[in-house]
Design a protein around this motif. Structure first.
Motif, PDB file in Angstrom:
ATOM      1  N   HIS A  21       0.820  -1.354  -0.072  1.00 17.26           N
ATOM      2  CA  HIS A  21      -0.115   0.083   0.051  1.00 17.26           C
ATOM      3  C   HIS A  21       0.748   1.234  -0.016  1.00 17.26           C
ATOM      4  N   PHE A  22       0.613   2.103  -0.824  1.00 19.52           N
ATOM      5  CA  PHE A  22       1.291   3.408  -0.813  1.00 19.52           C
ATOM      6  C   PHE A  22       0.411   4.730  -1.350  1.00 19.52           C
ATOM      7  N   HIS A  23       0.746   5.852  -0.812  1.00 22.39           N
ATOM      8  CA  HIS A  23      -0.035   7.136  -1.210  1.00 22.39           C
ATOM      9  C   HIS A  23       0.723   7.802  -2.031  1.00 22.39           C
ATOM     10  N   SER A  24       0.225   8.143  -3.172  1.00 22.06           N
ATOM     11  CA  SER A  24       0.878   8.886  -4.243  1.00 22.06           C
ATOM     12  C   SER A  24       0.742  10.519  -3.802  1.00 22.06           C
ATOM     13  N   SER A  25       1.939  11.141  -3.508  1.00 17.75           N
ATOM     14  CA  SER A  25       1.602  12.576  -3.385  1.00 17.75           C
ATOM     15  C   SER A  25       1.338  13.302  -4.639  1.00 17.75           C
ATOM     16  N   LEU A  26       1.598  12.892  -5.796  1.00 12.70           N
ATOM     17  CA  LEU A  26       1.467  13.777  -7.051  1.00 12.70           C
ATOM     18  C   LEU A  26      -0.096  13.546  -7.458  1.00 12.70           C
ATOM     19  N   GLU A  27      -0.629  12.376  -7.347  1.00 11.35           N
ATOM     20  CA  GLU A  27      -2.015  12.027  -7.612  1.00 11.35           C
ATOM     21  C   GLU A  27      -3.010  12.253  -6.379  1.00 11.35           C
ATOM     22  N   GLY A  28      -2.457  12.240  -5.264  1.00 12.51           N
ATOM     23  CA  GLY A  28      -3.272  12.359  -3.996  1.00 12.51           C
ATOM     24  C   GLY A  28      -4.270  11.270  -3.744  1.00 12.51           C
ATOM     25  N   ALA A  29      -3.756  10.212  -4.376  1.00  9.57           N
ATOM     26  CA  ALA A  29      -4.722   8.789  -4.167  1.00  9.57           C
ATOM     27  C   ALA A  29      -3.722   7.740  -3.819  1.00  9.57           C
ATOM     28  N   GLY A  30      -4.199   6.781  -2.989  1.00  8.56           N
ATOM     29  CA  GLY A  30      -3.616   5.527  -2.584  1.00  8.56           C
ATOM     30  C   GLY A  30      -3.504   4.642  -3.665  1.00  8.56           C
ATOM     31  N   PHE A  31      -2.705   3.450  -3.652  1.00  8.80           N
ATOM     32  CA  PHE A  31      -2.529   2.553  -4.634  1.00  8.80           C
ATOM     33  C   PHE A  31      -2.300   1.227  -3.984  1.00  8.80           C
ATOM     34  N   VAL A  32      -2.870   0.249  -4.387  1.00 11.40           N
ATOM     35  CA  VAL A  32      -2.374  -1.236  -3.744  1.00 11.40           C
ATOM     36  C   VAL A  32      -2.053  -2.102  -4.839  1.00 11.40           C
ATOM     37  N   PHE A  33      -0.804  -2.557  -4.964  1.00  3.79           N
ATOM     38  CA  PHE A  33      -0.427  -3.299  -5.871  1.00  3.79           C
ATOM     39  C   PHE A  33       0.122  -4.811  -5.030  1.00  3.79           C
ATOM     40  N   PRO A  34       0.214  -5.761  -5.984  1.00  5.48           N
ATOM     41  CA  PRO A  34       0.501  -7.145  -5.473  1.00  5.48           C
ATOM     42  C   PRO A  34       1.922  -7.311  -5.158  1.00  5.48           C
ATOM     43  N   ASN A  35       2.442  -8.242  -4.272  1.00  7.29           N
ATOM     44  CA  ASN A  35       3.478  -8.868  -4.197  1.00  7.29           C
ATOM     45  C   ASN A  35       3.505  -9.927  -5.353  1.00  7.29           C
TER      46      ASN A  35
END
Length: 1656
Positions: A779-793
């Motif tokens: 889980h991480f939050h993009s400061s540029l897009e102002g949105a959080g993303f979830v990507f898989p291992n």
């Protein structure tokens, strides 16, 4: 498709930083960075960007005496090149101090150059023995050269790990020899330079250190983009700099040329040139990052050490900050891969493999001409088959041809679909075929096929998709190694191809021969190419070319043995292995006929032997073993981590008495091994990371035989892989390292040593292995897009489950993978949805098999949606699993995880899902001969289902484990029936020849065949008719015959007929008493005879003389005091059997004469089910009343009907339908349809052990559904018709619905069950609820007005009036306004029904103002305010331009104000109290006089205006702005929340035929940014919607009468609230019995109105 693979290869997702330094000078800096900085940066990259991170310090793991070897330098330069090319961020870091570093001695010198140096050294009086000792002439070099000997050859003890003294002496000797040789080269080369005998560039290798070579390669002549990713850290020590510069100045004064300076001075001069000239000049032109630190202070040792420590701390901080900044700047524009499309991922994977295999081609393939001719020729409609033996090059040929397709078809744009199956042995044919179908459909822009687990259906789909090809876009399908895929034979090959389709496959000769033998392929029906071994001459030519390209050759004597080897084998892989072997030969090496092996496998063995001698057996066996054991290969960084976890490997690098607290296998060791396996161990780009795998499948075979024979060791290695991918030892957790400590004391002799070694003590030391964390999701939050993303291992999703299953760690597999929502989401996002479904279906030995199997069916049903939108996984689970979590309590945590994860990106949750479908658990082909099933029997002890077919086949199937069918061999004997004995010991089959076959069921073996219709009667043989039926009682088989009154008892143990009964009439059926003592024989003419089985004694005979239909079934009550006899037409006779010798007829229930015959009967739980073609009857056996009767649809009839598991529902088969229908007994509604596409159901059976409903179909399939799920869905509440109106009280415990019938339903909000109904005299047209929810007011179509107490159900008032057009309740709950169209409207008191006043003017779209003073309504083009006390008009609003008022709304926060819109598109604010108004906004939109929708928030700031489009018009009233929110679908219903923050709407879409994509969606739009923050697929057709004002719960009514409950959760703390609500729903039980309340017998009052009065 090549661009896909190229793009995938280019998009590296690995940050690889090459560390350049002088190893002797930077030991402390490198150690600090390694321990403090690298682990944190790695975790940062993985969690923030989804990147791998690695700093390559290639001096780690190199012996200090070997760091200046040219072999080390060459390998470092190769690694540096890879970092510069492929790093996804910073790629180079240099640490530069005050030392230039030692220069090495060349490992190869041209012969003329070396001999010139040797001669000159002797002339100068230098001792050249050391050179002659270490260098040898090799004629196999082109040109001839002198090579540095191996240290192990000259100094045998150099690499000896056990003999410490000998090793130290060897190292000391090498250091002395190295210095001496370096001095000789330096002295002589300087003289040559002075004399200009050699050129300066030729002399560079003697004077250049690795530091300079690497630094210049990294920063000189590099593009600006590369330089911006490089960093140099310079550390200067002023007093040392001054001293060295002074010394350099003195020596420069003694020599006029820089290259003739002494070695130390020359080295420092080179350092100054690099550090103080080249780097600053690059900074000026390229912004190269160069940081200079100066250590000030005196030169005392303690002070210098303190300054050095401060410098190192600052370096760590600066290094971390710079690397983070570079990584962020390089990757912020490209966010991590949030999810992967499984179809695209498979396309990329095989395209990359195609490029890789094509690059491995060494031969000129003449066979390509034949393939080209097949591809370009017209009129060919047959597949092309390439067959060949192992290692003949089928894969390389196919890949090379695939790369040529575009050039062969240069006038067209071919669609090339390739599959290389030799590397993926776990693939099943079904998945391969599904992948082909999906790729073809996508390439031709067609809808993706819906997921199917039926192979035959997939083959049909594949054949249909081949027709998509056209002349402009021909289709080329290429499948390599079909013989490597399980169960794949060539039966599926199309006999004829479309004109523009070509199909090319490769297989082994053996598989092709089998296909021909089975007449599946004819030689003239398919183009065919057989690959044969190459010619020896051609192989020799290839070998010579390869050697020359590496500046090598062989002597004529060695060539003889090469020719002998090629005479034995000329396979391409053999030639490649031969080249790898010959490349190492020197001209003086002794070669004989035993040197070269004669087979591929033997040469692989020889290669592995050579690797073990060079790298050590431990490293080679484990590194190659792990790569072989991995499911999809391993990345370089992964392999280093895994090797670091292996204690066996760690022992090779660190002695037990010197083991540090933190260890990591050095990169250099793996890089050397990988270099020696170049061409055999290859890397393929996979999601931006290079995975190592074997280019040829014979390497894993040999490695498995050599290293992986010990099953315990293999198990241990799989466990290490599990530890890595599960992250068990991450975040600094130390893994124990067992160390063996001898007892203390001095060991004087060998005997004492042996005794001591037998009593060793094992201790464990916990050592940090520097492992990364392995969450399923990042889980991480993009400061540029102002949105959080979830990507898989991605890698964990691919590997962990596989290794857990291999190691048998089934409990971990169940809890950590199969029952973990995050693992499922990770696998779906990683593009492994199909593999996940397969994993769930095949996990037969895990816990909670039913639950896991159910999850597989849920994912199947949503396959199309999840492949396109993996983020919808949480919603799918909420919709599909929530209704059934009571059936599978173990899935509650899984469900909670789904809700928790769903809150990350979706602001809507499901509180009650009105799902009315039960997914089919399994379908398996039983037979294709269209035979009819005679019996379906449950074997409880073995959890099996037995299916017997008339054709003689008997199948055993485990629906829970979904294992393949086991067939019992009957040698083709036709079967008429089957039974299984108690204890499941014997299986008894009745044949068409009137014999019985008795099987040992445990072994599925035939015990014997017995003849039962032949018997001796007084010495005469008596032969009866064929067997009519039989039954089992304990170990006795009771048989009756066609047209016979004889019953015989056969003993299974003695194999003989032991008794014979004679009845009065032909026997029809037999039942037994509970204890097995009595047999009840049903006969013709409604006669039943009771026998004692053990004594042959006839107990009694009963018959009903008035009705002589044959007996169909006999049942005994639970107490055995009553006997129920059912005849063939459904007549029922109840006999008192308390005295079994004299039964007494208690009651006869006779059917009408025109009733048809029974199809089947079932007795359960005091309920009797009788199924006939014309209807189903349900009888209560306690009072013998018919409780229900069901009729089939028009022009159809019933085939079979059974009770559900809890007997609350009926499951029936209807003619001309493949589906099964479920009726609810309580309401008579058809509440469920069990979908089926495998043929008409012919027989149903319930298997209680597996809780499965099993059906056998006309197409020979066995289908199963979960019985608990059927009961659960059948128990869901439904109204009778579509929900039209939903009312909700403020308290929130109940809501009410109207469906247009005469019933109002009261629902429990928690359980969504109907608690009560309010019945009216006629159809309900309007209803209203007081604010407190205590009173319900309704109006029917006959003019009746009703007032109900919602708690007691009492009908308080019933008023007869006229038809009401609108029903309103004042906010204070005191008055009711009933508006009429043709009569006087009335305002009346809710408490007593007294009329307060009459309203004479008809009003439209009326509403009551918040303070309960006026009722507002439209009259012509005016808006009127009518007093609720007088009924007169007291206020009036009329536009100046006489335009009509289209819509209006009151404001709850401002009770005196009304917002209204006119037909001239103007928005006005009207103050009713002050009778003032103002024009707020001139609307820019155009709409007709009838506005579709107008809603306003309570504070009047936001309004929504709707015209019938795919958009929502949002009006900011305060600022006078109108914005349009576009939607992807047509809007069915929309609602604005009272606070004006959200718009909730239902959209109708028609994008796909699958269940989810074609269903309406419930959406939430946040008004502040116009973003859709939540979407839920309803999977049903909605009819109404209500948003609760107080808690933002959403109630959706559906066409089938059900209700769904949803909630908006866009606020903190939502997770806890949802969890408590769901816990209450799933763990609580609903016990309340539905109450039915009725209207009064007579109206309380009748209102009469005068039309004249109205007209006035």
């Amino acid at each position: 498709m090549d661009h896909i693979g190229d793009a995938a290869a280019a998009a590296s997702r690995c940050v690889q930083i090459f560390l350049c330094c002088n190893p002797e000078e930077t030991k402390m800096e490198r150690k600090a960075l390694r321990e403090k900085v690298y682990p944190k940066l790695r975790e940062y990259c993985r969690h923030k960007h989804g990147l791998e991170f690695q700093v390559i310090d290639a001096y780690m793991g190199v012996d200090p005496d070997d760091i200046h070897d040219f072999e080390v330098r060459k390998l470092r330069m190769k690694v540096l090149d890879e970092c510069l090319k492929f790093s996804a961020g910073p790629c180079f870091v240099a640490l530069i101090g005050e030392q230039y570093g030692n220069t090495g001695i060349p490992d190869e010198i041209k012969a003329d150059e070396f001999e010139m140096i040797l001669c000159r050294s002797q002339n100068e009086g230098l001792n050249t023995m050391v050179l002659e000792k270490w260098y040898y002439r090799d004629e196999n070099s082109v040109p001839a050269a002198y090579h540095l000997r191996s240290k192990a050859d000259v100094l045998p003890g150099y690499y000896n790990k056990t003999k410490g003294r000998a090793r130290e002496e060897a190292h000391e000797e090498w250091r002395d020899n190295f210095k001496e040789m370096n001095m000789i080269f330096s002295t002589i080369i300087k003289k040559f330079l002075q004399e200009e005998t050699i050129k300066p560039d030729q002399a560079q290798k003697y004077f250049t250190s690795a530091l300079e070579a690497e630094l210049q390669h990294a920063v000189i002549n590099q593009p600006l983009s590369t330089l911006q990713k490089c960093i140099c850290y310079v550390c200067k020590i002023p007093h040392l700099t001054r001293h060295l510069k002074k010394l350099l100045g003195v020596q420069k004064g003694q020599s006029d040329r820089a290259e003739l300076l002494p070695q130390d001075a020359l080295a420092y001069a080179n350092l100054l040139r690099l550090r103080d000239e080249i780097l600053p000049s690059l900074v000026a032109v390229s912004n190269l990052r160069v940081y200079t630190s100066i250590l000030l202070g005196d030169h005392k040792q303690d002070h210098t050490r303190h300054l050095k420590q401060e410098y190192i701390e600052g370096l760590c901080q600066q290094f971390s900050a710079d690397i983070v900044k570079l990584i962020d700047s390089s990757n912020n524009a490209q966010k991590p891969t949030v999810s992967v499309d499984g179809v695209e991922e498979e396309m990329i994977k095989h395209n990359v493999l195609c490029n890789l295999y094509a690059g491995l081609s060494d031969f000129e393939w003449k066979e390509m001409d034949q393939i080209k001719e097949y591809v370009v020729a017209k009129g060919l409609n047959t597949p092309f088959i390439i067959a060949g033996g192992p290692c003949t090059g089928k894969t390389v040929l196919l890949a090379t041809c695939a790369k040529q397709m575009c050039s062969w078809l240069n006038n067209n744009e071919p669609v090339v679909v390739s599959r290389f199956l030799s590397i993926d042995h776990s693939s099943c044919f079904r998945n391969v075929l599904a992948g082909l179908c999906h790729q073809i459909a996508r390439c031709y822009h067609k809808p993706l096929p819906i997921y199917s687990d039926d192979t035959e259906e997939l083959v049909k789909c594949f054949l249909n998709l081949l027709d998509l090809s056209c002349e402009q876009h021909p289709l080329i399908v290429m499948i390599d190694a079909v013989d490597q895929v399980s169960e794949a034979t060539l039966w599926w090959l199309p006999k004829s191809l479309p004109p523009f389709t070509r199909l090319i496959i490769s297989t082994t000769i053996k598989k092709y021969g089998i296909a021909q033998k089975n007449t599946l392929l004819q030689p003239n029906a398919a183009c065919f190419l057989e690959l044969k071994p190459r010619e020896r001459k051609e192989c020799n030519k290839i070998l010579t070319q390869h050697l020359l390209s590496s500046n090598r050759r062989v002597t004529s004597g060695q060539q003889i043995y090469v020719n002998m080897a090629l005479g034995q084998c000329t396979l391409p892989l053999f030639v490649k292995l031969l080249y790898n072997e010959v490349l190492c030969w020197t001209s003086h090496e002794d070669i004989n006929d035993q040197t070269l092996r004669r087979t591929v496998h033997d040469n692989i063995e020889r290669l592995l032997n050579r690797l073990e001698r060079k790298h050590g057996e431990g490293l080679v066996s484990r590194a190659l073993g792990y790569i072989t054991l991995a499911k999809s290969g391993l990345g370089e960084i992964e392999l280093l981590d895994i090797l670091s976890l292996d204690n066996y490997v760690i022992e090779d690098f660190w002695p037990q008495n010197d083991l540090p607290l933190s260890v990591k296998v050095p990169f250099y060791t793996l890089a050397r091994l990988q270099e020696d396996l170049r061409g055999f161990l290859v890397g393929r780009p996979h999601k931006g990371v290079k995975l190592l795998f074997w280019a040829n499948r014979h390497f894993p075979l040999v490695i498995g035989r050599r290293y992986l024979q010990n099953l315990d060791m293999v198990q241990q290695m799989h466990n290490v892989l599990v530890e890595y991918f599960s992250g068990r030892w991450s975040s600094g957790r130390g893994k124990p390292f067992p160390s063996t400590l001898l007892k203390q004391g001095l060991i004087k002799d060998q005997q004492i040593h042996q005794e001591s070694s037998e009593h060793r003590t094992l201790l464990e030391k916990y050592v940090d292995r520097q492992q990364p964390a392995q969450p399923w999701l990042f889980h991480f939050h993009s400061s540029l897009e102002g949105a959080g993303f979830v990507f898989p291992n991605f890698r964990k999703a691919e590997e962990l489950a596989y290794h857990l299953k291999i190691t048998g760690r089934l409990e971990e597999l169940h809890f950590n993978v199969l029952s973990s929502f995050t693992s499922h989401l990770a696998m779906v996002k990683a593009g492994h949805l199909v593999q996940l479904i397969t994993e769930l279906e095949e996990s037969v030995q895990t816990l909670n098999r039913r639950g896991i199997r159910f999850l597989a069916t849920v994912l199947k049903s949503a396959c199309c949606l999840l492949q396109k939108s993996p983020d919808q996984m949480s919603m799918v689970i909420q919709v599909r699993v929530l209704p059934f979590v009571g059936c599978f309590p173990q899935l509650f945590n899984f469900l909670m995880q789904a809700y928790k994860e769903g809150l990350q990106h979706c602001a809507i949750v499901v509180l009650h899902s009105p799902v009315t479908t039960v997914p089919r658990v399994d379908a398996i082909l039983c037979t294709s001969d269209f035979s009819v099933a005679t019996d379906i029997i449950e074997v409880q002890s073995a959890s099996l289902v037995l299916v017997t077919l008339e054709s003689g086949s008997v199948y055993a199937w485990n629906p829970e484990f979904q294992r393949p069918l086991k067939q019992i061999n009957t040698n083709g004997v036709k079967i008429s029936g089957a039974r299984i004995s108690e204890g499941d010991q014997f299986l008894v089959l009745a044949t068409g020849y009137s014999t019985i076959l008795v099987y040992n069921f445990c072994q599925l073996s035939l015990l014997y065949e017995a003849e039962v219709r032949r018997a001796l009667d007084d010495g005469m043989e008596k032969i009866l008719q064929l067997i009519s039926g039989f039954a089992l009682c304990r170990t006795n088989v009771v048989v009756w015959f066609e047209n016979s009154a004889v019953v015989r008892v056969f003993d299974l143990h003695s194999h003989h007929i032991i008794r014979e009964f004679n009845c009065q009439y032909v026997v029809q059926c037999i039942s037994f008493s509970t204890d097995g003592t009595y047999a009840l024989c049903g006969q013709l003419k409604n006669t039943v005879t009771i026998f004692n089985i053990h004594t042959d004694y006839q107990i009694a005979t009963v018959a009903c003389e008035l009705h002589e239909a044959p007996v169909y079934s006999i049942f005994l009550s639970a107490s055995s005091e009553e006997m129920y006899v059912i005849d063939k037409i459904g007549n029922k006779f109840i006999w008192d059997t308390e005295n079994l010798t004299e039964p007494i007829l208690q009651e006869s229930i006779i059917c009408s004469d025109n009733e048809d015959e029974l199809l089947n009967v079932e007795f359960s739980s005091h309920s009797l089910l009788l199924c006939k073609m014309s209807g189903i009857e349900l009888w209560d056996t306690l009072n013998w009343n018919m409780s229900d009767k069901f009729k089939p649809p028009k022009n159809q009839h019933f085939i079979q009907a059974i009770f559900s598991q809890d007997c609350h529902s009926i499951i029936a088969v209807i003619s001309d339908s493949e589906a099964l229908f479920v009726w609810k007994r309580e309401t008579g509604q058809c509440v469920l349809i069990l979908e089926n596409r495998f043929g008409t159901p012919l027989r149903l059976s319930k298997c209680f052990t597996q809780k499965s409903l099993v059906s056998f179909t006309s197409k020979g399939y066995l289908l199963s559904w979960d019985l608990d799920c059927i009961d659960k869905v059948a128990a869901l509440a439904q109204a009778e018709k579509p929900i039209q109106t939903i009312l909700f009280s403020k308290q929130g415990k109940y809501f009410y619905t109207s469906d247009g019938t005469n019933i109002i339903f009261k629902w429990s909000m928690i359980f969504c069950q109907i608690e009560a109904t309010f019945a009216h005299a006629d159809l309900v047209k309007h209803c209203a609820l007081t604010r407190t929810g205590t009173t319900l007011i309704t109006a029917d179509v006959s003019g009746g007005l009703y007032v109900w107490d919602t708690k007691t159900g009492q009908n308080l008032l019933w008023i007869k009036y006229t038809i009401v057009t609108q029903l309103l309740v004042t906010p204070n709950d005191h008055l009711v306004v009933s508006l009429c169209k043709d009569c006087i409207s009335k305002v009346w008191n809710l408490a007593n029904g007294h009329v307060v006043c009459n309203i004479h003017i008809p009003l439209k779209k009326a509403m009551i103002m918040p303070e309960s003073t006026f009722v507002l309504g439209l009259h012509h083009h005016c808006l009127l305010a009518v007093s609720l006390w007088s009924g007169g008009v007291v206020k009036r609003f009329e536009c100046i331009d006489k335009s009509d008022i289209v819509a209006f709304q009151t404001l709850k926060d401002y009770p005196d104000y009304v917002l209204l819109i006119t037909s001239s598109e103007c928005l006005y604010t009207w103050n009713v109290a002050e009778e003032t108004f103002c024009q707020q906004v001139q609307l820019p939109i155009k709409f007709s006089r009838q506005l579709d929708d107008f809603q306003v928030s309570d504070n009047g700031s936001i309004a929504i205006l709707s015209v019938i489009t795919k958009s929502i018009n949002v009006l900011d009233i305060l600022h006078g702005k109108l914005c349009v929110i576009n939607t992807e679908e047509a809007i069915f219903k929309q609602q604005l929340t009272r606070d004006g923050q959200y718009i909730i709407y239902i959209g109708l879409r028609d994008s796909c035929k699958c269940n989810f994509h074609s269903s309406p969606t419930l959406n939430i739009v946040r008004i502040t940014d116009g973003k859709n923050i939540g979407c839920c697929y309803l999977c049903k057709i909605p009819s109404s919607i209500l948003v609760c004002k107080y808690d933002l719960n959403i109630l959706v009514g559906f066409e089938d009468g059900s209700v769904g409950i949803y909630a908006v959760v866009d606020y903190p703390g939502a997770e806890n609230k949802i969890k408590s609500q769901l816990t209450e729903v799933t763990e609580g039980e609903y016990f309340s019995k539905r109450k039915d309340w009725w209207f009064k017998d007579m109206p309380d009052t009748v209102w009469a109105d005068s039309f004249n009065e109205y007209s006035q």
